[in-house]
Design a protein around this motif. Structure first.
Motif, PDB file in Angstrom:
ATOM      1  N   ASN A 156     -55.680  -5.788  18.916  1.00  0.00           N
ATOM      2  CA  ASN A 156     -54.787  -5.329  17.849  1.00  0.00           C
ATOM      3  C   ASN A 156     -54.004  -6.492  17.252  1.00  0.00           C
ATOM      4  N   HIS A 162     -55.420  -3.477   9.824  1.00  0.00           N
ATOM      5  CA  HIS A 162     -54.490  -2.357  10.027  1.00  0.00           C
ATOM      6  C   HIS A 162     -53.139  -2.595   9.346  1.00  0.00           C
ATOM      7  N   HIS A 167     -48.464  -1.049   9.287  1.00  0.00           N
ATOM      8  CA  HIS A 167     -47.265  -1.829   8.937  1.00  0.00           C
ATOM      9  C   HIS A 167     -47.000  -1.780   7.434  1.00  0.00           C
ATOM     10  N   ASP A 286     -47.090  -0.597  16.119  1.00  0.00           N
ATOM     11  CA  ASP A 286     -48.410  -0.731  16.754  1.00  0.00           C
ATOM     12  C   ASP A 286     -48.579   0.184  17.964  1.00  0.00           C
TER      13      ASP A 286
HETATM   14 FE    FE Z   1     -49.944  -4.597  14.217  1.00  0.00          FE
END
Ligand code: FE
Ligand code: FES
Length: 332
Positions: A156, A162, A167, A286
């Motif tokens: 990650n 992502h 975010h 996250d």
């Molecule tokens: Fe992240």
């Protein structure tokens, strides 16, 4: 098991003192404590006498005292005193198991087994070394207790696709989700990705406007990675902002971990709390996704999960784990 021969972070150095504390590394329960000279120690958290947790004991006279019958242990594990039989000289069978410890980058590191041949060095992270980079200010955020495997957390950390979703408004925007091709190469200790570009509304606490940010990612050990981010000029409060972030992970069980981020940046003015707050916000975004991933262990077979061209770094990381013979936290 190769993982046992690697150094892993188990606690921030400053929280380890003369009050013993428990930690778990690779399923092994440890007691961490400091003797009177300030030297940190890690012993198996199970008394050799009747199996009580030594972390419930205390440090007395520079030695660790078991909470049950008061047996005392030196940092190296040797038993020095059995109060119920004061004249008796304890032998090796009465000793506790001791593990190698090191302190570096603001953390206490432990390895459970010595590798064959020369002792392995602790990870070499030039941006974080006090001696080589005195111009960079270091701060650590965490611990983050995460119900995810260490490799899922590292993957990650290496993932840019992502940003616009997890975010949004911070490290990305769903209006700008595209990931341009970037370069991936093997290094002697892992893999490196360069030329990773991200369009970020708020790349750091120093952002003054949206910015194109140039990331370099480096996996430096199976459960460790470092990123360096460089925003385009004129988008930060600090001219020529230099910022590196290391992801330190203690693999607790195969499916749970403790993580810290270590920051190194040319900012000596922002209060620690401000820098840590930013990291807490990002990691807090996250964490729910990380904890939702199934399987919890990272599957290494190339066809176990679907990939896109944006996932080249994650594929390289999986190959590196496979080639390194890593078993903990992965489906090999
Ligand atoms: Fe992240
Ligand atoms: Fe530790 Fe008896 S169990 S001294």
């Amino acid at each position: 098991m190769i993982e046992r021969t690697l150094w892993h972070p188990v606690a921030l150095s400053h929280v380890v003192g003369t009050q013993p504390r428990a930690a778990t590394l690779l399923g092994e329960d440890l007691v961490l404590w400091r003797d009177d000279s300030g030297q940190a120690h890690a012993l198996a958290d199970q008394c050799p006498h009747r199996g009580a947790r030594l972390s419930m004991g205390r440090v007395a006279g520079g030695q660790l005292e078991c909470p049950y019958h008061g047996w005392r242990f030196e940092g190296g594990g040797r038993c020095t005193h059995i109060p119920a039989v004061p004249g008796f000289q304890p032998g090796p069978r009465h000793g506790a198991h001791a593990f190698d410890t090191r302190e570096a980058y603001g953390m206490l590191w432990v390895r459970l087994a010595a590798p064959e041949g020369a002792p392995g060095p602790i990870h070499d992270l030039p941006a974080f070394a006090a001696e080589s980079e005195p111009r960079l200010r270091k701060t650590t955020s965490g611990p983050y207790v995460v119900q995810a495997s260490a490799p899922r957390i590292i993957e990650n950390f290496l993932d840019m696709a992502h940003f616009g979703y997890v975010h949004e408004g911070w490290l990305g925007s769903r209006d700008r989700p595209e990931i341009a091709p970037y370069q991936v190469a093997a290094t002697p200790h892992g893999v490196k990705a360069t030329g990773c570009l991200a369009w970020q509304p708020r790349a750091s606490v120093h952002s003054t406007s949206v910015a194109q940010v140039d990331y370099t990612y480096e996996v430096t050990a199976p459960y460790m990675a470092v990123l360096t981010k460089q925003p385009e000029p004129g988008t930060t409060a600090i001219d020529g902002l230099r910022e590196s972030i290391a992801m330190f992970i203690c693999p607790v069980t195969e499916e749970s971990s403790v993580a810290w981020t270590r920051m190194a940046m040319n900012d000596f003015d922002s209060p620690d709390a401000r820098l840590i707050d930013f990291q807490n916000t990002i990691f807090g975004q996250d964490q729910p996704v990380l904890e939702s991933q199934r399987p919890k262990k990272l599957p290494l077979a190339p066809d176990a999960e679907a990939h896109s061209a944006a996932d080249r770094m994650s594929s390289a990381y999986r190959r590196f784990l496979k080639d390194s013979g890593i078993r903990w936290g992965v489906i090999a």
